[in-house]
Design a protein around this motif. Structure first.
Motif, PDB file in Angstrom:
ATOM      1  N   VAL A 111       0.864  -1.171   0.000  1.00  0.00           N
ATOM      2  CA  VAL A 111       0.000   0.000   0.000  1.00  0.00           C
ATOM      3  C   VAL A 111       0.903   1.223   0.000  1.00  0.00           C
ATOM      4  CG1 VAL A 111      -0.219  -0.003   2.541  1.00  0.00           C
ATOM      5  CG2 VAL A 111      -1.905   1.207   1.140  1.00  0.00           C
ATOM      6  N   ARG A 112       0.585   2.182  -0.855  1.00  0.00           N
ATOM      7  CA  ARG A 112       1.404   3.388  -0.967  1.00  0.00           C
ATOM      8  C   ARG A 112       0.671   4.562  -0.334  1.00  0.00           C
ATOM      9  NH1 ARG A 112       3.293   6.789  -6.304  1.00  0.00           N
ATOM     10  NH2 ARG A 112       4.907   8.028  -5.267  1.00  0.00           N
ATOM     11  N   LEU A 113       1.324   5.199   0.619  1.00  0.00           N
ATOM     12  CA  LEU A 113       0.787   6.383   1.287  1.00  0.00           C
ATOM     13  C   LEU A 113       1.597   7.580   0.800  1.00  0.00           C
ATOM     14  CD1 LEU A 113       0.419   4.829   4.857  1.00  0.00           C
ATOM     15  CD2 LEU A 113      -1.236   4.853   2.980  1.00  0.00           C
ATOM     16  N   ILE A 114       0.926   8.567   0.246  1.00  0.00           N
ATOM     17  CA  ILE A 114       1.564   9.630  -0.536  1.00  0.00           C
ATOM     18  C   ILE A 114       1.862  10.858   0.311  1.00  0.00           C
ATOM     19  CG2 ILE A 114       1.342  11.055  -2.608  1.00  0.00           C
ATOM     20  CD1 ILE A 114       1.384   8.091  -3.207  1.00  0.00           C
ATOM     21  N   GLU A 115       3.025  11.496   0.035  1.00  0.00           N
ATOM     22  CA  GLU A 115       3.361  12.767   0.683  1.00  0.00           C
ATOM     23  C   GLU A 115       2.268  13.803   0.425  1.00  0.00           C
ATOM     24  OE1 GLU A 115       5.342  11.139  -1.402  1.00  0.00           O
ATOM     25  OE2 GLU A 115       7.396  11.002  -0.604  1.00  0.00           O
ATOM     26  N   SER A 211       4.595  20.102   7.395  1.00  0.00           N
ATOM     27  CA  SER A 211       3.358  19.786   6.671  1.00  0.00           C
ATOM     28  C   SER A 211       2.926  20.953   5.795  1.00  0.00           C
ATOM     29  CB  SER A 211       2.249  19.412   7.657  1.00  0.00           C
ATOM     30  OG  SER A 211       1.745  20.527   8.368  1.00  0.00           O
ATOM     31  N   ILE A 212       3.172  22.170   6.263  1.00  0.00           N
ATOM     32  CA  ILE A 212       2.847  23.351   5.454  1.00  0.00           C
ATOM     33  C   ILE A 212       3.761  23.431   4.240  1.00  0.00           C
ATOM     34  CG2 ILE A 212       2.809  25.878   5.452  1.00  0.00           C
ATOM     35  CD1 ILE A 212       1.986  25.737   8.410  1.00  0.00           C
ATOM     36  N   VAL A 213       5.050  23.199   4.462  1.00  0.00           N
ATOM     37  CA  VAL A 213       6.004  23.192   3.350  1.00  0.00           C
ATOM     38  C   VAL A 213       5.604  22.144   2.317  1.00  0.00           C
ATOM     39  CG1 VAL A 213       8.413  22.736   2.707  1.00  0.00           C
ATOM     40  CG2 VAL A 213       7.898  24.070   4.771  1.00  0.00           C
ATOM     41  N   GLU A 214       5.189  20.975   2.791  1.00  0.00           N
ATOM     42  CA  GLU A 214       4.781  19.898   1.886  1.00  0.00           C
ATOM     43  C   GLU A 214       3.633  20.328   0.983  1.00  0.00           C
ATOM     44  OE1 GLU A 214       5.308  16.748  -0.041  1.00  0.00           O
ATOM     45  OE2 GLU A 214       6.266  16.526   1.923  1.00  0.00           O
ATOM     46  N   LYS A 215       2.670  21.041   1.539  1.00  0.00           N
ATOM     47  CA  LYS A 215       1.501  21.452   0.764  1.00  0.00           C
ATOM     48  C   LYS A 215       1.765  22.672  -0.117  1.00  0.00           C
ATOM     49  CE  LYS A 215      -1.957  19.755   0.879  1.00  0.00           C
ATOM     50  NZ  LYS A 215      -2.476  18.615   0.077  1.00  0.00           N
ATOM     51  N   GLU A 216       2.776  23.458   0.227  1.00  0.00           N
ATOM     52  CA  GLU A 216       3.029  24.692  -0.511  1.00  0.00           C
ATOM     53  C   GLU A 216       3.868  24.488  -1.767  1.00  0.00           C
ATOM     54  OE1 GLU A 216       1.897  27.578  -0.547  1.00  0.00           O
ATOM     55  OE2 GLU A 216       1.214  28.220   1.438  1.00  0.00           O
ATOM     56  N   ALA A 245      -3.422  25.771   4.853  1.00  0.00           N
ATOM     57  CA  ALA A 245      -3.907  25.627   6.230  1.00  0.00           C
ATOM     58  C   ALA A 245      -5.377  26.004   6.323  1.00  0.00           C
ATOM     59  CB  ALA A 245      -3.076  26.471   7.180  1.00  0.00           C
ATOM     60  N   VAL A 246      -5.748  27.069   5.628  1.00  0.00           N
ATOM     61  CA  VAL A 246      -7.151  27.492   5.631  1.00  0.00           C
ATOM     62  C   VAL A 246      -8.019  26.405   5.003  1.00  0.00           C
ATOM     63  CG1 VAL A 246      -8.791  29.241   4.865  1.00  0.00           C
ATOM     64  CG2 VAL A 246      -6.456  29.908   5.492  1.00  0.00           C
ATOM     65  N   ILE A 247      -7.551  25.866   3.888  1.00  0.00           N
ATOM     66  CA  ILE A 247      -8.293  24.804   3.199  1.00  0.00           C
ATOM     67  C   ILE A 247      -8.457  23.583   4.098  1.00  0.00           C
ATOM     68  CG2 ILE A 247      -8.162  23.159   1.285  1.00  0.00           C
ATOM     69  CD1 ILE A 247      -6.809  25.440  -0.336  1.00  0.00           C
ATOM     70  N   TYR A 248      -7.400  23.232   4.815  1.00  0.00           N
ATOM     71  CA  TYR A 248      -7.480  22.101   5.727  1.00  0.00           C
ATOM     72  C   TYR A 248      -8.540  22.349   6.799  1.00  0.00           C
ATOM     73  CZ  TYR A 248      -6.211  18.568   9.153  1.00  0.00           C
ATOM     74  OH  TYR A 248      -6.257  17.509  10.031  1.00  0.00           O
ATOM     75  N   GLY A 249      -8.571  23.571   7.321  1.00  0.00           N
ATOM     76  CA  GLY A 249      -9.551  23.904   8.349  1.00  0.00           C
ATOM     77  C   GLY A 249     -10.979  23.827   7.857  1.00  0.00           C
ATOM     78  N   PRO A 285       3.870  15.089   5.920  1.00  0.00           N
ATOM     79  CA  PRO A 285       5.044  15.526   5.169  1.00  0.00           C
ATOM     80  C   PRO A 285       6.014  14.388   4.886  1.00  0.00           C
ATOM     81  CG  PRO A 285       5.292  16.109   7.476  1.00  0.00           C
ATOM     82  CD  PRO A 285       3.922  15.503   7.330  1.00  0.00           C
ATOM     83  N   GLY A 286       6.698  14.486   3.759  1.00  0.00           N
ATOM     84  CA  GLY A 286       7.745  13.531   3.443  1.00  0.00           C
ATOM     85  C   GLY A 286       9.069  13.949   4.053  1.00  0.00           C
ATOM     86  N   LEU A 287      10.088  13.150   3.817  1.00  0.00           N
ATOM     87  CA  LEU A 287      11.394  13.381   4.426  1.00  0.00           C
ATOM     88  C   LEU A 287      12.000  14.707   3.990  1.00  0.00           C
ATOM     89  CD1 LEU A 287      13.540  12.223   6.288  1.00  0.00           C
ATOM     90  CD2 LEU A 287      14.503  11.001   4.313  1.00  0.00           C
ATOM     91  N   ALA A 288      11.865  15.066   2.712  1.00  0.00           N
ATOM     92  CA  ALA A 288      12.453  16.315   2.214  1.00  0.00           C
ATOM     93  C   ALA A 288      11.851  17.521   2.922  1.00  0.00           C
ATOM     94  CB  ALA A 288      12.257  16.426   0.705  1.00  0.00           C
ATOM     95  N   SER A 289      10.554  17.499   3.165  1.00  0.00           N
ATOM     96  CA  SER A 289       9.900  18.617   3.843  1.00  0.00           C
ATOM     97  C   SER A 289      10.288  18.673   5.323  1.00  0.00           C
ATOM     98  CB  SER A 289       8.383  18.519   3.694  1.00  0.00           C
ATOM     99  OG  SER A 289       8.009  18.703   2.345  1.00  0.00           O
ATOM    100  N   LEU A 290      10.445  17.511   5.952  1.00  0.00           N
ATOM    101  CA  LEU A 290      10.910  17.484   7.337  1.00  0.00           C
ATOM    102  C   LEU A 290      12.280  18.140   7.451  1.00  0.00           C
ATOM    103  CD1 LEU A 290       9.991  13.860   8.518  1.00  0.00           C
ATOM    104  CD2 LEU A 290       9.055  15.987   9.419  1.00  0.00           C
TER     105      LEU A 290
END
Length: 333
Positions: A111-115, A211-216, A245-249, A285-290
Protein backbone atom coordinates in the motif's frame (compact mmCIF):
# COMPACT_ATOMS: atom_id res chain seq x y z
CA UNK A 1 20.66 -73.91 6.09
CA UNK A 2 19.60 -72.12 9.25
CA UNK A 3 22.22 -69.46 8.82
CA UNK A 4 20.89 -68.68 5.32
CA UNK A 5 17.38 -68.10 6.66
CA UNK A 6 18.90 -65.93 9.36
CA UNK A 7 20.65 -63.77 6.74
CA UNK A 8 17.40 -63.42 4.83
CA UNK A 9 15.53 -62.48 7.99
CA UNK A 10 18.10 -59.82 8.77
CA UNK A 11 18.25 -58.51 5.23
CA UNK A 12 14.49 -58.04 4.73
CA UNK A 13 14.07 -55.13 7.19
CA UNK A 14 17.13 -53.44 5.77
CA UNK A 15 15.79 -53.83 2.25
CA UNK A 16 12.40 -52.54 3.29
CA UNK A 17 14.01 -49.54 4.98
CA UNK A 18 16.10 -48.84 1.88
CA UNK A 19 13.01 -49.13 -0.29
CA UNK A 20 11.08 -46.79 2.00
CA UNK A 21 13.93 -44.30 1.91
CA UNK A 22 14.01 -44.52 -1.86
CA UNK A 23 10.26 -43.95 -2.12
CA UNK A 24 10.51 -40.98 0.28
CA UNK A 25 13.34 -39.45 -1.74
CA UNK A 26 11.34 -39.97 -4.93
CA UNK A 27 8.21 -38.37 -3.38
CA UNK A 28 10.11 -35.34 -2.09
CA UNK A 29 11.32 -34.53 -5.60
CA UNK A 30 7.99 -35.11 -7.36
CA UNK A 31 5.61 -32.21 -8.05
CA UNK A 32 2.62 -32.18 -5.74
CA UNK A 33 -0.78 -32.41 -7.47
CA UNK A 34 -2.68 -29.12 -7.10
CA UNK A 35 -6.40 -28.47 -7.44
CA UNK A 36 -5.63 -25.23 -9.32
CA UNK A 37 -2.50 -23.60 -10.80
CA UNK A 38 -1.92 -21.47 -7.69
CA UNK A 39 -2.67 -22.51 -4.11
CA UNK A 40 -2.54 -19.95 -1.30
CA UNK A 41 -2.35 -20.43 2.48
CA UNK A 42 -2.10 -17.98 5.37
CA UNK A 43 -0.41 -19.33 8.48
CA UNK A 44 -1.09 -17.61 11.77
CA UNK A 45 1.54 -17.40 14.47
CA UNK A 46 1.39 -20.46 16.74
CA UNK A 47 -0.17 -22.79 14.17
CA UNK A 48 1.02 -26.38 14.71
CA UNK A 49 2.91 -28.22 11.90
CA UNK A 50 0.05 -30.72 11.67
CA UNK A 51 -2.45 -27.88 11.20
CA UNK A 52 -0.14 -26.31 8.59
CA UNK A 53 -0.13 -29.56 6.62
CA UNK A 54 -3.91 -29.76 6.83
CA UNK A 55 -4.25 -26.13 5.71
CA UNK A 56 -2.30 -26.85 2.51
CA UNK A 57 -4.47 -29.87 1.75
CA UNK A 58 -7.65 -27.92 2.46
CA UNK A 59 -6.44 -25.14 0.15
CA UNK A 60 -5.87 -27.51 -2.78
CA UNK A 61 -2.65 -29.51 -2.40
CA UNK A 62 -3.81 -33.02 -3.31
CA UNK A 63 -1.86 -35.25 -0.99
CA UNK A 64 -2.27 -36.88 2.39
CA UNK A 65 -2.11 -34.32 5.21
CA UNK A 66 -0.49 -37.01 7.39
CA UNK A 67 2.19 -37.64 4.77
CA UNK A 68 2.89 -33.90 4.50
CA UNK A 69 3.01 -33.56 8.28
CA UNK A 70 5.40 -36.51 8.66
CA UNK A 71 7.68 -34.90 6.07
CA UNK A 72 7.71 -31.68 8.12
CA UNK A 73 8.60 -33.68 11.26
CA UNK A 74 11.19 -35.93 9.60
CA UNK A 75 13.00 -32.96 8.04
CA UNK A 76 13.64 -31.42 11.45
CA UNK A 77 12.42 -28.05 10.12
CA UNK A 78 8.87 -28.19 11.50
CA UNK A 79 9.68 -25.78 14.39
CA UNK A 80 11.16 -23.30 11.89
CA UNK A 81 7.98 -22.85 9.85
CA UNK A 82 7.16 -19.13 9.87
CA UNK A 83 3.78 -17.45 10.05
CA UNK A 84 2.82 -15.59 6.89
CA UNK A 85 1.02 -15.72 3.56
CA UNK A 86 2.34 -18.21 1.02
CA UNK A 87 1.47 -19.42 -2.44
CA UNK A 88 2.73 -22.36 -4.47
CA UNK A 89 2.43 -22.98 -8.20
CA UNK A 90 2.09 -26.03 -10.41
CA UNK A 91 5.29 -28.06 -10.20
CA UNK A 92 6.10 -27.40 -6.55
CA UNK A 93 7.65 -30.33 -4.70
CA UNK A 94 7.20 -31.19 -1.00
CA UNK A 95 10.80 -30.11 -0.39
CA UNK A 96 10.20 -26.73 -2.07
CA UNK A 97 6.92 -26.17 -0.21
CA UNK A 98 8.57 -26.65 3.18
CA UNK A 99 11.59 -24.55 2.18
CA UNK A 100 9.35 -21.65 1.25
CA UNK A 101 7.77 -21.62 4.73
CA UNK A 102 11.09 -22.05 6.54
CA UNK A 103 12.62 -19.12 4.60
CA UNK A 104 9.55 -16.99 5.15
CA UNK A 105 9.23 -16.56 1.38
CA UNK A 106 5.86 -14.86 1.67
CA UNK A 107 3.51 -13.31 -0.83
CA UNK A 108 3.45 -9.63 0.12
CA UNK A 109 0.97 -6.93 -0.76
CA UNK A 110 1.78 -3.22 -0.88
CA UNK A 111 0.00 0.00 0.00
CA UNK A 112 1.40 3.39 -0.97
CA UNK A 113 0.79 6.38 1.29
CA UNK A 114 1.56 9.63 -0.54
CA UNK A 115 3.36 12.77 0.68
CA UNK A 116 0.88 15.55 1.32
CA UNK A 117 -2.07 13.27 1.94
CA UNK A 118 -4.25 13.84 4.97
CA UNK A 119 -5.01 11.15 7.52
CA UNK A 120 -8.48 10.82 5.99
CA UNK A 121 -6.83 9.93 2.67
CA UNK A 122 -4.49 7.51 4.44
CA UNK A 123 -7.48 5.75 5.97
CA UNK A 124 -9.19 5.51 2.59
CA UNK A 125 -6.06 3.99 1.03
CA UNK A 126 -5.83 1.40 3.79
CA UNK A 127 -9.51 0.54 3.41
CA UNK A 128 -8.95 -0.10 -0.31
CA UNK A 129 -5.66 -2.02 0.09
CA UNK A 130 -5.84 -5.67 -1.06
CA UNK A 131 -5.95 -8.39 1.58
CA UNK A 132 -5.45 -5.96 4.46
CA UNK A 133 -7.69 -6.88 7.38
CA UNK A 134 -9.88 -3.87 8.33
CA UNK A 135 -10.05 -3.04 12.02
CA UNK A 136 -10.23 0.77 12.20
CA UNK A 137 -13.35 1.47 10.15
CA UNK A 138 -15.48 2.15 13.22
CA UNK A 139 -12.80 3.98 15.19
CA UNK A 140 -12.40 7.73 15.51
CA UNK A 141 -9.00 9.25 14.76
CA UNK A 142 -8.43 9.61 18.51
CA UNK A 143 -9.30 5.93 19.02
CA UNK A 144 -6.83 4.94 16.31
CA UNK A 145 -4.04 6.91 18.00
CA UNK A 146 -4.83 5.25 21.31
CA UNK A 147 -4.79 1.84 19.63
CA UNK A 148 -1.28 2.36 18.24
CA UNK A 149 0.02 3.52 21.61
CA UNK A 150 -0.02 7.29 21.02
CA UNK A 151 -3.07 8.51 22.98
CA UNK A 152 -3.72 12.23 22.95
CA UNK A 153 -1.56 12.82 19.88
CA UNK A 154 -3.28 14.20 16.77
CA UNK A 155 -3.48 11.72 13.93
CA UNK A 156 -2.73 14.31 11.27
CA UNK A 157 0.90 14.46 10.27
CA UNK A 158 2.10 11.58 12.42
CA UNK A 159 2.33 8.84 9.77
CA UNK A 160 5.26 8.68 7.39
CA UNK A 161 4.31 8.54 3.71
CA UNK A 162 5.97 5.56 2.04
CA UNK A 163 5.23 2.25 0.36
CA UNK A 164 4.49 -0.41 2.97
CA UNK A 165 4.69 -4.15 2.28
CA UNK A 166 2.57 -6.47 4.37
CA UNK A 167 1.54 -10.09 4.61
CA UNK A 168 -1.94 -10.96 3.49
CA UNK A 169 -4.40 -10.93 6.33
CA UNK A 170 -2.52 -8.57 8.65
CA UNK A 171 -4.51 -5.67 10.09
CA UNK A 172 -4.57 -2.07 8.90
CA UNK A 173 -3.53 -1.14 12.44
CA UNK A 174 -0.26 -3.02 11.92
CA UNK A 175 0.58 -0.87 8.90
CA UNK A 176 -0.33 2.30 10.79
CA UNK A 177 1.93 1.34 13.69
CA UNK A 178 4.82 0.97 11.27
CA UNK A 179 4.05 4.29 9.56
CA UNK A 180 3.81 6.09 12.91
CA UNK A 181 7.09 4.59 14.13
CA UNK A 182 8.75 5.64 10.86
CA UNK A 183 7.52 9.23 11.23
CA UNK A 184 8.70 9.40 14.83
CA UNK A 185 12.11 8.09 13.79
CA UNK A 186 12.53 10.53 10.88
CA UNK A 187 11.26 13.47 12.92
CA UNK A 188 13.63 12.71 15.79
CA UNK A 189 16.56 12.54 13.35
CA UNK A 190 15.56 15.80 11.65
CA UNK A 191 15.10 17.60 14.96
CA UNK A 192 18.50 16.41 16.20
CA UNK A 193 20.10 17.91 13.06
CA UNK A 194 18.15 21.22 13.15
CA UNK A 195 19.76 24.59 12.48
CA UNK A 196 20.48 26.90 15.39
CA UNK A 197 18.12 29.70 16.31
CA UNK A 198 14.92 28.35 14.80
CA UNK A 199 11.65 29.86 16.10
CA UNK A 200 10.39 26.32 16.73
CA UNK A 201 10.00 25.08 20.29
CA UNK A 202 9.61 21.36 19.74
CA UNK A 203 9.65 18.52 17.21
CA UNK A 204 5.85 18.81 17.11
CA UNK A 205 6.14 22.38 15.81
CA UNK A 206 8.74 21.26 13.27
CA UNK A 207 6.26 18.63 12.03
CA UNK A 208 3.54 21.27 11.67
CA UNK A 209 5.84 23.53 9.65
CA UNK A 210 6.97 20.58 7.53
CA UNK A 211 3.36 19.79 6.67
CA UNK A 212 2.85 23.35 5.45
CA UNK A 213 6.00 23.19 3.35
CA UNK A 214 4.78 19.90 1.89
CA UNK A 215 1.50 21.45 0.76
CA UNK A 216 3.03 24.69 -0.51
CA UNK A 217 5.47 23.21 -3.00
CA UNK A 218 6.40 19.98 -4.68
CA UNK A 219 9.55 21.44 -6.24
CA UNK A 220 12.66 20.14 -4.53
CA UNK A 221 14.69 23.28 -5.22
CA UNK A 222 12.06 25.51 -3.57
CA UNK A 223 11.41 23.51 -0.39
CA UNK A 224 14.07 25.08 1.81
CA UNK A 225 13.27 28.56 0.48
CA UNK A 226 9.58 28.13 1.30
CA UNK A 227 10.57 26.99 4.78
CA UNK A 228 12.85 30.03 5.03
CA UNK A 229 9.98 32.39 4.25
CA UNK A 230 7.77 30.89 6.96
CA UNK A 231 10.62 30.86 9.48
CA UNK A 232 11.23 34.57 8.74
CA UNK A 233 7.55 35.32 9.31
CA UNK A 234 7.52 33.40 12.59
CA UNK A 235 10.58 35.30 13.78
CA UNK A 236 8.99 38.71 13.28
CA UNK A 237 5.47 37.73 14.35
CA UNK A 238 4.04 38.06 10.85
CA UNK A 239 1.06 35.84 10.05
CA UNK A 240 1.87 32.85 7.91
CA UNK A 241 -1.01 33.48 5.48
CA UNK A 242 -0.80 30.01 3.97
CA UNK A 243 -3.82 28.93 1.94
CA UNK A 244 -3.37 25.15 2.49
CA UNK A 245 -3.91 25.63 6.23
CA UNK A 246 -7.15 27.49 5.63
CA UNK A 247 -8.29 24.80 3.20
CA UNK A 248 -7.48 22.10 5.73
CA UNK A 249 -9.55 23.90 8.35
CA UNK A 250 -12.53 23.96 6.00
CA UNK A 251 -12.41 20.17 5.73
CA UNK A 252 -15.00 18.51 3.54
CA UNK A 253 -16.85 21.82 3.23
CA UNK A 254 -14.15 23.07 0.84
CA UNK A 255 -15.44 22.84 -2.74
CA UNK A 256 -12.18 23.70 -4.51
CA UNK A 257 -12.75 27.46 -4.55
CA UNK A 258 -10.98 29.44 -1.80
CA UNK A 259 -12.77 32.78 -1.39
CA UNK A 260 -12.07 36.04 0.42
CA UNK A 261 -14.81 35.10 2.84
CA UNK A 262 -12.90 31.96 3.75
CA UNK A 263 -9.76 33.98 4.39
CA UNK A 264 -11.62 36.45 6.60
CA UNK A 265 -13.56 33.91 8.66
CA UNK A 266 -11.61 33.20 11.84
CA UNK A 267 -10.78 29.65 12.86
CA UNK A 268 -7.90 27.67 14.39
CA UNK A 269 -6.39 26.92 10.98
CA UNK A 270 -6.90 30.37 9.49
CA UNK A 271 -3.34 31.66 9.33
CA UNK A 272 -4.64 34.94 7.89
CA UNK A 273 -6.51 35.81 11.08
CA UNK A 274 -4.25 34.11 13.63
CA UNK A 275 -0.52 34.41 14.22
CA UNK A 276 1.85 31.50 14.60
CA UNK A 277 1.53 27.89 13.52
CA UNK A 278 -1.82 26.09 13.25
CA UNK A 279 -2.62 23.71 16.13
CA UNK A 280 -1.73 20.51 14.27
CA UNK A 281 -0.07 19.43 11.03
CA UNK A 282 -2.25 19.80 7.96
CA UNK A 283 -0.90 16.80 6.02
CA UNK A 284 1.66 14.04 6.11
CA UNK A 285 5.04 15.53 5.17
CA UNK A 286 7.75 13.53 3.44
CA UNK A 287 11.39 13.38 4.43
CA UNK A 288 12.45 16.32 2.21
CA UNK A 289 9.90 18.62 3.84
CA UNK A 290 10.91 17.48 7.34
CA UNK A 291 14.52 18.33 6.61
CA UNK A 292 13.62 21.64 4.98
CA UNK A 293 11.55 22.74 7.99
CA UNK A 294 14.48 22.35 10.39
CA UNK A 295 17.19 23.50 7.96
CA UNK A 296 15.57 26.31 5.97
CA UNK A 297 17.42 28.25 3.30
CA UNK A 298 18.90 31.47 4.73
CA UNK A 299 16.92 34.17 2.94
CA UNK A 300 15.47 37.62 3.49
CA UNK A 301 12.34 36.76 1.52
CA UNK A 302 8.99 37.18 3.25
CA UNK A 303 6.77 36.34 0.28
CA UNK A 304 6.45 33.86 -2.55
CA UNK A 305 3.99 33.25 -5.36
CA UNK A 306 3.56 30.31 -7.70
CA UNK A 307 4.76 30.76 -11.27
CA UNK A 308 2.27 28.25 -12.60
CA UNK A 309 4.84 25.58 -13.44
CA UNK A 310 5.19 24.30 -9.88
CA UNK A 311 8.02 26.64 -8.92
CA UNK A 312 7.73 29.95 -7.04
CA UNK A 313 9.04 33.51 -7.16
CA UNK A 314 10.41 34.80 -3.85
CA UNK A 315 10.35 38.45 -2.80
CA UNK A 316 11.73 40.44 0.10
CA UNK A 317 9.25 43.33 -0.12
CA UNK A 318 5.50 43.55 -0.50
CA UNK A 319 5.96 45.79 -3.53
CA UNK A 320 8.05 43.19 -5.35
CA UNK A 321 5.61 40.48 -4.27
CA UNK A 322 2.64 42.38 -5.69
CA UNK A 323 4.45 42.77 -9.00
CA UNK A 324 5.10 39.01 -9.05
CA UNK A 325 1.42 38.32 -8.25
CA UNK A 326 0.32 40.60 -11.09
CA UNK A 327 2.64 38.88 -13.51
CA UNK A 328 2.21 35.24 -12.61
CA UNK A 329 -1.32 35.14 -11.16
CA UNK A 330 -3.09 37.87 -13.09
CA UNK A 331 -1.15 37.76 -16.36
CA UNK A 332 -0.17 41.44 -16.14
CA UNK A 333 3.23 42.64 -17.33
Amino acid sequence: MKWRWLLVALAVPALLAAAAAGIAAWWLQRPLPLAQPVVEVSIERGTSPRAVAQAWVDAGVRTSPELLYQWFRWSGDAPRIRAGSYEVHTGVTPRELLGKMVRGDEVLEAVRLIEGWTFRQFRAALAAAPNLRPTIAGLSDADVMAAIGAPGKPAEGWFFPDTYLYSRGVSDLTVLKRAHAAMQRHLDAAWAARADGLPLKSPDEALILASIVEKETGVEADRRLVAGVFVNRLRIGMRLQTDPAVIYGLGEAFDGNLTRRHLETDGPYNTYTRAGLPPTPIAMPGLASLRAAVNPEPTKALYFVARGDGSSVFSETLEDHNRAVNRYQRGQR
